[in-house]
Design a protein around this motif. Sequence first.
Motif, short mmCIF file in Angstrom:
data_model
loop_
_atom_site.label_atom_id
_atom_site.label_comp_id
_atom_site.label_asym_id
_atom_site.label_seq_id
_atom_site.Cartn_x
_atom_site.Cartn_y
_atom_site.Cartn_z
N GLY A 178 0.81 -1.22 0.00
CA GLY A 178 0.00 0.00 0.00
C GLY A 178 0.84 1.26 0.00
N SER A 179 0.99 1.86 -1.18
CA SER A 179 1.74 3.11 -1.28
C SER A 179 0.86 4.21 -1.85
N TYR A 180 -0.41 4.15 -1.48
CA TYR A 180 -1.37 5.12 -2.01
C TYR A 180 -2.49 5.28 -0.98
N SER A 181 -3.25 6.33 -1.16
CA SER A 181 -4.36 6.59 -0.25
C SER A 181 -5.53 7.13 -1.05
N PRO A 182 -6.75 6.62 -0.84
CA PRO A 182 -7.09 5.56 0.13
C PRO A 182 -6.70 4.18 -0.37
N ASN A 183 -6.59 3.24 0.57
CA ASN A 183 -6.33 1.86 0.22
C ASN A 183 -7.10 0.96 1.18
N SER A 184 -7.25 -0.29 0.80
CA SER A 184 -7.87 -1.27 1.70
C SER A 184 -6.91 -2.39 2.05
N ILE A 185 -5.94 -2.67 1.17
CA ILE A 185 -5.08 -3.82 1.41
C ILE A 185 -4.10 -3.59 2.55
N ALA A 186 -3.92 -2.35 2.96
CA ALA A 186 -3.08 -2.04 4.13
C ALA A 186 -3.93 -1.48 5.26
N ASP A 187 -5.20 -1.90 5.29
CA ASP A 187 -6.13 -1.42 6.32
C ASP A 187 -6.26 0.10 6.30
N GLY A 188 -6.05 0.70 5.14
CA GLY A 188 -6.20 2.15 5.02
C GLY A 188 -5.08 2.96 5.63
N GLU A 189 -4.02 2.27 6.05
CA GLU A 189 -2.92 2.99 6.71
C GLU A 189 -1.87 3.43 5.70
N PRO A 190 -1.15 4.54 5.96
CA PRO A 190 -1.33 5.44 7.11
C PRO A 190 -2.61 6.26 6.96
N THR A 191 -3.26 6.50 8.07
CA THR A 191 -4.54 7.19 8.05
C THR A 191 -4.34 8.68 8.31
N GLU A 192 -5.30 9.46 7.88
CA GLU A 192 -5.28 10.89 8.15
C GLU A 192 -5.66 11.13 9.61
N ALA A 193 -5.08 12.18 10.19
CA ALA A 193 -5.37 12.52 11.58
C ALA A 193 -6.33 13.69 11.63
N THR A 194 -6.97 13.83 12.76
CA THR A 194 -7.80 15.00 13.00
C THR A 194 -6.97 16.07 13.69
N GLU A 195 -7.51 17.27 13.76
CA GLU A 195 -6.81 18.33 14.46
C GLU A 195 -6.57 17.97 15.91
N GLU A 196 -7.55 17.29 16.53
CA GLU A 196 -7.41 16.86 17.92
C GLU A 196 -6.32 15.81 18.07
N GLU A 197 -6.05 15.07 17.01
CA GLU A 197 -5.00 14.05 17.03
C GLU A 197 -3.64 14.60 16.62
N GLY A 198 -3.56 15.92 16.45
CA GLY A 198 -2.28 16.56 16.17
C GLY A 198 -2.05 16.91 14.72
N ALA A 199 -3.06 16.78 13.88
CA ALA A 199 -2.87 17.11 12.47
C ALA A 199 -2.67 18.61 12.29
N TYR A 200 -1.88 18.97 11.28
CA TYR A 200 -1.70 20.38 10.95
C TYR A 200 -2.92 20.86 10.17
N VAL A 201 -3.55 21.91 10.66
CA VAL A 201 -4.70 22.50 10.00
C VAL A 201 -4.42 23.99 9.81
N HIS A 202 -4.46 24.44 8.58
CA HIS A 202 -4.20 25.86 8.30
C HIS A 202 -5.28 26.74 8.93
N HIS A 203 -4.84 27.89 9.38
CA HIS A 203 -5.78 28.86 9.94
C HIS A 203 -6.76 29.28 8.85
#
Length: 747
Positions: A445-470
Amino acid sequence: MTDDAPDDDASDDGVEQESTDSTDAERHDARADGGDDVDENSKREQLDEASELPDDEYLTTDQGVRVDDTDNSLTAGARGPTLMEDFHFREKMTQFDHESIPERVVHARGTGAHGYFEPYDDPDLGEYDDVSDLTKASFLQDADQRTPVFVRFSTVVGSRGSADTVRDVRGFATKFYTEDGNYDLVANNMPPFFIQDAMKFPDLVHAIKPEPDDEIPQASAAHDTFWDFASLQPETTHMLMWVLSDRALPRYFRTMEGFGVHTFRLVNDAGESRFVKFHWRPKYGTHSLVWDETQKLAGKDPDFNRRNLYSAIDGGDYPEFELGVQIVEEDDADRFDFDLLDPTKLVPEEEVPVRPIGRMVLNEKPDNFFAETEQVAFHPGNVVPGIDFTNDPLLQGRLFSYQDTQLNRFNGANWDELPINRPLAEVHNNQRAGFMRRTINGGKGSYSPNSIADGEPTEATEEEGAYVHHAEKVEGKKIRERSESFQDHFSQARLFWNSMSEAEKQHIVNATHFELGKVERKEVRERVVYDLFNNVSHDLAVRAAEGIGIEPPAEPGDEIADHDRESPALSQENTTMDTIETRRVAVLVDDGFDDDQVSDVMDDLEERGATVEVVSKMLGERSGADGTTVEADKSHVTSASIMYDAVFVPGGRESVDALEEQGDARHFVAEAFKHKKPIAALGDGVELLEAVDLPDVDLSGDGDDVVAEQGVVTDAAADDVDAFVDAFADAIAEHRHWDRTDETVSA
């Protein structure tokens, strides 16, 4: 979560995939990625781990094959031709032929150091200041966390082989290896910039670089093309004042300020945004060389600033800088008489005070200059949650330019995998290829979205530390047009001129005489004087014109800034002058010096934090009058007063008599006096100062007391060494003594 780990059903070999980092660690002993079993709080430890050699340390080829002879090529007989099958020769020579990478277009001449940053929470370091109201960037607010950093100081215009002490802007780039990813604060030692829009950056660099027909001059703006460009581009005027000032000649990197130049945003957990200007303030004050020193150092020691950085770290005199911020609420952005997003402007500290929030200490040198200092890659777009951009048009362009230039230097996009650039934070992405790929990723799995790698790496939310532009509302017609609020080019240049002391003003005038004196085209010199300087200060224009063969303007310019405001923070004469820590003091001796005077004064100065070195005619041991010996650290031929901040001449009849006969010793004192440096003498040592004939300085007083005048401290009786050192330390703390006469000193 693992990086691209496929599910059991999708895995070809049925073997559970490890994370990228652990796979690399197992396959390559944690070396290719800088090591996984290292303390993540120490980038230095990670790099050390990456460079470890086996215990036996046998020389090998790049493939790990041990080598029996690396001095002789494989030949057909002792005098026969070299054989192409000599794989060790071919590999060794090929590596050598290709070991250089293109030097940086700008900032090619640089040096670096490792260290750490910590937010303030100790009253001894600074008043505790919780900045969670300003930003959610954890490395700025977690007082229990030390963030590893790597800092690169640089000149801008010259090539890698140019001198350290040229008149130029200095880069001050810091890479923070934070737990949220790498953050690069790309700064200069001057707060404004030459131009307002990145569109003009190629023109600026083409103009200031050596002229294309003859590649002359090197590392200098003193030529026609730069001043032709500047004279036709009034927005350069404010920055020109800084470059012509002493700020362009830093004494040491540890006595140099740093400025983020651009206006950025800080964003807190509530999503509230404020504008911010970043400042680095040196612990030991802001001090500069004088022009004559820079010229001599370029020949005597062209690596002066670099060498001093390393020797300071070796000696435990760690460079230390305070990080401060100027905060402007969004609703207050329009209250200034300039545009906050204009990179040719600064925010006067009298209007918006600098709020200190932490300190940075540089305490380790690189182990490998190329692997670390040359291969470190900065990018102002490397930000972490809590720090965001503004619509500064120069910044917007640099967000593209820095990434693009690294692609050119490294011939590919994998420069961020080099140990010096690799973040301590875990990296999980879908990148797999490109020149010099270091990470060996597992799974399909070298692409997103994917299913064969359980969708990983997954996107994070802002609460999970993701960078979100102002979230900023932006709308407007597509146009090529400069904002009207960017059109004032002279007010802050005048503010800078008004804020200088008379000595600093004279240095600016002297710099114009040199820089424009090298410009062959008279019309260019006239435009600079009439169209730029005369709209800053009529006094500046007249004084500049008188030295470059231009008729002085009769009246101030039509666009002259109509104000007499000053900003005391802009003058170096208002910098920290209450310490002698890290100052370098030369002690001039020969055989027969006074043992007690040398030991007592040296010990006292070193206890106060100064670095003291013995300078003599020759290297080797010098014997005191009572039989003790000192080792000469430097000889006259390898040193000069330009390398020191102060000079001390101890007594001792035989030593002083010898020094009086040595032209280099007399010149050492005379040159230090000319450069306004502190000079001190005890007992018989006063006679050397008298022999040099320092003008307008009382060396004797009433013969019994310590005399301190214009930074010259003497005690002919030598009966109160403690008071003498106190007076000498006060003189050193002032750095320069500008009230001293400019009369020629005999040597």
